[in-house]
Design a protein around this motif. Structure first.
Motif, short mmCIF file in Angstrom:
data_model
loop_
_atom_site.label_atom_id
_atom_site.label_comp_id
_atom_site.label_asym_id
_atom_site.label_seq_id
_atom_site.Cartn_x
_atom_site.Cartn_y
_atom_site.Cartn_z
N LYS A 73 -35.61 -46.19 80.88
CA LYS A 73 -34.84 -46.52 79.77
C LYS A 73 -34.57 -45.14 79.46
O LYS A 73 -33.23 -44.76 78.98
N VAL B 140 -39.65 -55.67 68.69
CA VAL B 140 -38.63 -56.59 68.56
C VAL B 140 -38.95 -58.03 68.55
O VAL B 140 -39.58 -58.15 69.79
N THR C 241 -36.68 -55.79 80.45
CA THR C 241 -37.60 -55.79 79.50
C THR C 241 -38.96 -55.99 79.99
O THR C 241 -39.86 -55.97 79.08
N SER D 35 -25.99 -62.78 81.66
CA SER D 35 -26.37 -61.83 82.90
C SER D 35 -25.40 -62.40 83.89
O SER D 35 -25.04 -61.73 84.89
N TYR E 23 -40.93 -48.59 82.89
CA TYR E 23 -39.93 -49.14 81.97
C TYR E 23 -39.50 -48.00 81.11
O TYR E 23 -38.27 -47.74 81.01
N GLN F 17 -32.76 -61.62 72.86
CA GLN F 17 -33.35 -61.85 71.65
C GLN F 17 -32.08 -61.17 70.71
O GLN F 17 -31.64 -61.79 69.97
N LEU F 18 -31.83 -59.87 71.05
CA LEU F 18 -31.02 -59.23 70.13
C LEU F 18 -29.54 -59.55 70.20
O LEU F 18 -28.63 -59.81 69.38
N ASP G 266 -23.02 -59.20 85.03
CA ASP G 266 -24.15 -58.20 85.56
C ASP G 266 -23.91 -56.71 85.33
O ASP G 266 -22.92 -56.44 86.10
N VAL G 267 -24.59 -56.01 84.63
CA VAL G 267 -24.41 -54.53 84.34
C VAL G 267 -24.21 -53.76 85.40
O VAL G 267 -23.95 -52.62 85.40
N1 LIG Z 1 -38.30 -56.63 72.96
C1 LIG Z 1 -38.93 -55.33 72.58
O1 LIG Z 1 -39.78 -55.34 72.13
C2 LIG Z 1 -38.01 -54.19 72.50
C3 LIG Z 1 -38.58 -52.81 72.17
C4 LIG Z 1 -37.80 -52.02 72.07
C5 LIG Z 1 -36.57 -51.92 72.66
N2 LIG Z 1 -36.01 -53.07 73.10
C6 LIG Z 1 -34.65 -52.90 73.63
O2 LIG Z 1 -33.90 -53.70 72.92
C7 LIG Z 1 -32.55 -54.36 73.92
C8 LIG Z 1 -32.79 -55.78 73.61
O3 LIG Z 1 -34.08 -56.27 73.93
P1 LIG Z 1 -34.29 -57.72 73.88
O4 LIG Z 1 -35.72 -58.02 73.31
O5 LIG Z 1 -33.11 -58.63 73.29
O6 LIG Z 1 -34.43 -58.34 75.27
P2 LIG Z 1 -34.47 -59.59 76.30
O7 LIG Z 1 -34.47 -60.50 75.23
O8 LIG Z 1 -35.33 -59.55 77.27
O9 LIG Z 1 -32.87 -59.70 76.49
C9 LIG Z 1 -32.40 -58.79 77.53
C10 LIG Z 1 -31.29 -59.55 78.35
O10 LIG Z 1 -30.68 -58.72 79.38
C11 LIG Z 1 -30.22 -59.65 80.27
N3 LIG Z 1 -30.18 -58.90 81.56
C12 LIG Z 1 -31.10 -58.73 82.51
N4 LIG Z 1 -30.69 -58.17 83.42
C13 LIG Z 1 -29.31 -58.10 83.60
C14 LIG Z 1 -28.12 -57.54 84.28
N5 LIG Z 1 -28.36 -57.13 85.49
N6 LIG Z 1 -26.85 -57.59 83.63
C15 LIG Z 1 -26.60 -58.33 82.44
N7 LIG Z 1 -27.75 -58.68 81.63
C16 LIG Z 1 -29.03 -58.54 82.04
C17 LIG Z 1 -31.17 -60.67 80.21
O11 LIG Z 1 -30.73 -61.76 80.89
P3 LIG Z 1 -31.51 -62.81 82.09
O12 LIG Z 1 -32.77 -63.29 81.18
O13 LIG Z 1 -30.61 -63.67 82.48
O14 LIG Z 1 -31.78 -61.79 83.06
C18 LIG Z 1 -31.71 -60.95 79.05
O15 LIG Z 1 -30.84 -61.86 78.25
C19 LIG Z 1 -33.22 -53.59 75.26
O16 LIG Z 1 -32.44 -52.67 75.63
C20 LIG Z 1 -34.66 -53.48 75.26
O17 LIG Z 1 -34.91 -52.39 75.98
C21 LIG Z 1 -36.52 -54.20 73.18
#
Ligand SMILES: NC(=O)c1ccc[n+]([C@@H]2O[C@H](COP(=O)([O-])OP(=O)(O)OC[C@H]3O[C@@H](n4cnc5c(N)ncnc54)[C@H](OP(=O)(O)O)[C@@H]3O)[C@@H](O)[C@H]2O)c1
Length: 274
Positions: free
Chosen positions: A122, A142, A55, A27, A118, A10-11, A31-32
């Motif tokens: 984090k 988010v 997440t 990813s 989780y 998303q972000l 891969d981080v």
């Molecule tokens: N969503 C929320 O409500 C929320 C709330 C608070 C904080 N956050 C934080 O905000 C940040 C962004 O969240 P988001 O909502 O954008 O999350 P998201 O849509 O789930 O995106 C996370 C991305 O990380 C990738 N990923 C997973 N494992 C990986 C790896 N080993 N190496 C590289 N990439 C990897 C995933 O790719 P694949 O799909 O290919 O695995 C996915 O594209 C995160 O740090 C999250 O913890 C989110």
């Protein structure tokens, strides 16, 4: 070039849309958790904003080792690689590092106390990033145009059901990923001395209140959204009752507060819901 691991989430997708300087990596591209790949990815970077994360909050309860790799080891590797090369590094974290039982907005300096796998992973990621001199920005609730999220789920349920019951005893601040992306890019320009910050949409509500607003944006009757309690929807990972994060440190650092959550939802709806 601003390298964005997790660039298809998303972000990450909204960061890519916000600046032509962003190189968003999937990813599969980075891969981080892979030290060699991380070292290579930062070589040509002017800055790195890490959006990669595990997440899946409920799945993490039974998969904490993997969540730890992605949420703690990966950010640690990225932060160290950036520090070694003098590359600014921004990492995104979560309200889940707190216990969620406060009665006023959490400041960055407040004690943490995660109640979920989780949140623990984090928090471990934050510690590694801060130790290496990176920035950590905690956000919450988010939603965005990419992938699945609460707003999209509620929009779908509006079209499928007469009424929807939504919890009214969890409070937080909905955050449009596009607004957060703009804030993270501003952080890279300003580079504040304060390394641990909070950034969410302005104001707060409950999931019930948020859903009523989503129905309003859809032109549907908000009275079709009914309040219920957390106890009505047991989940593997307990949800925080109170997730409101104070934006005071963010503003004090000279950063522009993110827009109010209700206005953000209206702008998001105009572009993506209708
Ligand atoms: N969503 C929320 O409500 C929320 C709330 C608070 C904080 N956050 C934080 O905000 C940040 C962004 O969240 P988001 O909502 O954008 O999350 P998201 O849509 O789930 O995106 C996370 C991305 O990380 C990738 N990923 C997973 N494992 C990986 C790896 N080993 N190496 C590289 N990439 C990897 C995933 O790719 P694949 O799909 O290919 O695995 C996915 O594209 C995160 O740090 C999250 O913890 C989110």
């Amino acid at each position: 070039m601003i390298v964005v691991p997790g660039g298809r989430g998303q972000l990450g997708s909204d960061l890519a849309a916000a600046s032509p300087e962003v190189r968003a990596l999937s990813s599969a591209e980075l891969d981080v958790t892979d030290p060699a790949a991380v070292a290579e990815a930062v070589v040509a970077a002017d800055a790195v904003i890490n959006c990669a994360a595990y997440t899946a909050v409920d799945a993490a309860e039974t998969d904490e080792d993997r969540a730890f790799q992605v949420n703690a080891v990966g950010p640690g590797l990225l932060a160290a690689a950036c520090a070694e090369r003098g590359v600014p590094f921004v990492h995104v974290s979560t309200d889940y590092v707190f216990a969620g039982d406060a009665n006023r907005p959490y400041e960055p300096t407040d004690p943490t106390g995660p109640k979920t796998a989780y949140g623990r992973t984090k928090l471990a990621g934050e510690e590694r990033v801060l130790a290496a001199g990176g920035w950590v920005v905690r956000t919450a609730w988010v939603y965005g145009a990419t992938g699945n999220n609460f707003v999209k789920t509620m929009a779908r349920l509006e079209s499928e059901r007469d009424t929807v019951s939504v919890v009214d005893d969890q409070r937080g601040s909905p955050t449009w990923s596009a607004d957060l992306a703009a804030g993270l890019l501003q952080l890279l320009e300003i580079r504040p001395a304060q390394r641990l910050l909070h950034a969410t949409g302005g104001g707060d509500t409950t999931w019930f209140g948020f859903t009523r607003a989503i129905f309003e944006e859809l032109g549907a009757d908000p009275a079709r959204v009914l309040p219920c309690t957390t106890a009505d929807f047991p989940r593997p990972a307990p949800r925080p009752a109170y997730s409101v994060l104070s934006g005071k440190a963010w503003a004090d650092a000279g950063l522009t507060p993110l827009p109010a959550w209700r206005d953000a939802l209206a702008r998001f709806a105009r572009l993506h819901l209708r």
